[in-house]
Write a protein that holds these residues in place. Structure first.
Motif, short mmCIF file in Angstrom:
data_model
loop_
_atom_site.label_atom_id
_atom_site.label_comp_id
_atom_site.label_asym_id
_atom_site.label_seq_id
_atom_site.Cartn_x
_atom_site.Cartn_y
_atom_site.Cartn_z
N GLN A 39 26.69 -3.34 16.01
CA GLN A 39 27.04 -1.92 15.97
C GLN A 39 26.22 -1.14 14.94
OE1 GLN A 39 31.30 -2.09 15.26
NE2 GLN A 39 31.73 -2.15 17.45
N LYS A 40 25.28 -1.82 14.27
CA LYS A 40 24.48 -1.16 13.25
C LYS A 40 23.00 -1.07 13.67
CE LYS A 40 27.68 -0.43 10.15
NZ LYS A 40 28.04 0.95 9.71
N VAL A 41 22.40 0.07 13.42
CA VAL A 41 21.00 0.31 13.74
C VAL A 41 20.31 0.90 12.51
CG1 VAL A 41 19.37 1.67 15.15
CG2 VAL A 41 21.40 0.64 16.20
N GLN A 42 19.20 0.29 12.13
CA GLN A 42 18.42 0.82 11.01
C GLN A 42 17.62 2.04 11.48
OE1 GLN A 42 14.61 -1.02 9.91
NE2 GLN A 42 15.46 -1.37 7.87
N ILE A 43 17.70 3.12 10.70
CA ILE A 43 16.92 4.32 10.99
C ILE A 43 15.80 4.43 9.96
CG2 ILE A 43 16.92 6.82 11.24
CD1 ILE A 43 19.83 6.70 12.04
N ALA A 44 14.58 4.43 10.45
CA ALA A 44 13.41 4.56 9.58
C ALA A 44 12.71 5.87 9.89
CB ALA A 44 12.45 3.39 9.80
N SER A 45 12.16 6.48 8.85
CA SER A 45 11.39 7.71 9.01
C SER A 45 9.96 7.45 8.55
CB SER A 45 12.02 8.83 8.17
OG SER A 45 11.25 10.02 8.26
N LEU A 46 8.99 7.93 9.32
CA LEU A 46 7.58 7.68 9.02
C LEU A 46 6.84 8.99 8.80
CD1 LEU A 46 5.08 5.89 8.80
CD2 LEU A 46 4.98 5.81 11.29
N LEU A 47 6.22 9.11 7.63
CA LEU A 47 5.48 10.32 7.28
C LEU A 47 3.99 9.99 7.16
CD1 LEU A 47 5.45 13.32 6.22
CD2 LEU A 47 5.64 12.33 3.91
N SER A 48 3.16 10.81 7.79
CA SER A 48 1.71 10.65 7.62
C SER A 48 1.31 11.34 6.32
CB SER A 48 0.97 11.29 8.80
OG SER A 48 -0.43 11.17 8.62
N ILE A 49 0.95 10.54 5.32
CA ILE A 49 0.60 11.12 4.02
C ILE A 49 -0.89 11.44 3.92
CG2 ILE A 49 2.55 10.06 2.82
CD1 ILE A 49 0.61 7.91 1.76
N LYS A 50 -1.67 10.90 4.84
CA LYS A 50 -3.10 11.26 4.94
C LYS A 50 -3.47 11.14 6.41
CE LYS A 50 -7.69 10.75 5.10
NZ LYS A 50 -8.43 10.30 6.33
N THR A 51 -3.83 12.26 7.03
CA THR A 51 -3.95 12.33 8.48
C THR A 51 -5.39 12.49 8.94
OG1 THR A 51 -1.76 13.38 8.55
CG2 THR A 51 -3.11 13.55 10.53
N GLY A 52 -5.74 11.76 10.00
CA GLY A 52 -7.00 11.96 10.70
C GLY A 52 -8.23 11.47 9.96
N GLY A 53 -9.37 11.52 10.69
CA GLY A 53 -10.64 11.15 10.08
C GLY A 53 -10.86 9.67 9.91
N CYS A 54 -10.11 8.83 10.61
CA CYS A 54 -10.24 7.38 10.43
C CYS A 54 -11.52 6.88 11.10
CB CYS A 54 -9.02 6.67 11.01
SG CYS A 54 -9.06 4.88 10.77
N PRO A 55 -12.28 6.00 10.44
CA PRO A 55 -13.53 5.49 11.02
C PRO A 55 -13.34 4.42 12.08
CG PRO A 55 -13.17 4.50 8.87
CD PRO A 55 -12.09 5.53 9.05
N ASP A 72 -5.66 17.36 13.30
CA ASP A 72 -6.49 17.89 12.24
C ASP A 72 -6.61 16.87 11.10
OD1 ASP A 72 -6.82 20.38 13.51
OD2 ASP A 72 -4.91 21.10 12.71
N VAL A 73 -7.74 16.90 10.42
CA VAL A 73 -7.95 16.03 9.27
C VAL A 73 -7.37 16.68 8.03
CG1 VAL A 73 -9.65 14.86 7.83
CG2 VAL A 73 -10.05 15.08 10.29
N ALA A 101 -1.17 6.18 5.96
CA ALA A 101 -2.43 6.86 5.68
C ALA A 101 -3.49 6.37 6.66
CB ALA A 101 -2.89 6.59 4.24
N ALA A 102 -4.25 7.30 7.22
CA ALA A 102 -5.29 6.96 8.21
C ALA A 102 -6.53 6.44 7.48
CB ALA A 102 -5.63 8.18 9.06
N TRP A 103 -6.38 5.27 6.90
CA TRP A 103 -7.49 4.59 6.25
C TRP A 103 -7.80 3.30 7.01
CZ3 TRP A 103 -4.53 4.79 0.98
CH2 TRP A 103 -4.67 6.07 0.41
N ARG A 104 -9.07 2.90 6.99
CA ARG A 104 -9.41 1.59 7.55
C ARG A 104 -8.89 0.50 6.63
NH1 ARG A 104 -13.37 -2.50 7.41
NH2 ARG A 104 -13.70 -3.39 9.48
#
Length: 320
Positions: A39-55, A72-73, A101-104
């Motif tokens: 009856q329990k479900v874990q709720i996770a929230s995901l934030l992009s702290i650095k967006t775009g421009g990944c090689p 957008d980057v 973070a969009a890092w390699r």
């Protein structure tokens, strides 16, 4: 009690995966109840702290610099913005806050120092902290652990055999090396894959085999449904049928009984009934909030209402 196995064979997994769906879901639900509160479900929230421009050239990802998408980057967010987002997520019912973070790969520089500070401050809010920053060295993993990072997400995406069809800028072993660094540092592993990228059932079995035979099962296993983004090479892939998601969730639950099995990307495109069947089949974690990095997902209010209608409620944070 069902035994924990790390020596699954592809043949054993194939036998489970191809069971009649109604039998597969029943078996998975039975295993789920032995190891978790259903009856329990874990709720996770995901934030992009650095967006775009990944090689990188991940064929599914709108953040790759080489693809023409609407992303957008943006540079690394400041600490106050991240803390504000974490507070909002906590108030909405999330117990885990993930920062991506969009890092390699992680580099030892001021940006990484800022991420370590973010980890420390979010941990002070009594939330589980998760990061997904690309490839890590052993020393970087240990720094994250010292800062308070509980989990690290690094998906292996698909089978080793199909991996080269999706990504050419890194090798499968690069993924596995990072997972080993994370485990050695004492951080729990969050690792899963994406279905709907043109792979076969055998590739999906191969993906599950890799995860289920790690030296320790991932603490979280995200099952992602491809979000088809205009401008990426996989934009015109066919829709993933519900049966495929259910088979992946149920098989993952049976193979890795103690893991949190997470409905992640693509959930926005799933009906309430489809999600309900996945919860019956052993899913016990979701990503919620306005966006999953850059792709839309259900918001907290909708998710809480849905869970309540199923007789489910949010799982509290585990800060150990």
């Amino acid at each position: 009690m069902t035994a924990i196995k790390n020596d699954w064979t592809p043949e054993e997994i194939r036998e489970i995966y191809f069971k009649p769906l109604i039998e597969l879901v029943f078996e998975a639900a039975t295993v789920h109840r032995k190891f978790h509160n259903p009856q329990k479900v874990q709720i996770a929230s995901l934030l992009s702290i650095k967006t775009g421009g990944c090689p990188e050239d991940c064929a599914y990802c709108p953040q790759a610099a080489r693809y023409q998408t609407d992303v957008d980057v943006n540079k690394l967010l400041d600490l106050d913005t991240v803390i504000g987002a974490a507070q909002k997520a906590k108030e909405a019912g999330a117990s885990r806050f993930c920062m991506g973070a969009a890092w390699r790969e992680v580099r030892d520089n001021r940006d990484f120092d800022k991420v370590l500070e973010m980890v420390t401050e979010v941990k002070k809010m009594d939330m589980e902290v998760c990061c997904t920053l690309g490839m890590l060295t052993d020393s970087q993993a240990r720094k994250l652990k010292e800062a308070g990072c509980k989990a690290y997400n690094h998906n292996i995406d698909t089978s080793e055999d199909y991996y080269g069809e999706i990504i050419s800028t890194r090798k499968y072993d690069d993924r596995l090396n990072t997972l080993n660094h994370v485990m050695d540092a004492g951080i729990t592993v969050c690792s899963g894959g994406i279905i709907g990228m043109g792979e076969t059932d055998e590739d999906r079995i191969g993906l599950l085999h890799t995860l289920a035979t790690l030296k320790k099962h991932p603490e979280s296993v995200p099952i992602n449904k491809l979000v088809r983004i205009k401008g990426t090479p996989l934009a015109d892939q066919e829709e993933v049928p519900m049966e495929s998601m259910v088979r992946m969730v149920a098989t993952a639950r049976i193979l890795m009984p103690q893991s949190m099995v997470r409905l992640s990307a693509g959930r926005k495109e799933m009906s309430t009934a489809e999600q309900f069947i996945c919860f019956m089949a052993g899913a016990n974690s979701i990503h919620s909030g306005e966006k999953l990095l850059t792709t839309p997902t259900a918001n907290f209010e909708e998710d809480l209402e849905m869970l309540k209608s199923f007789g489910l409620s949010p799982l509290q944070a585990n800060l150990e």
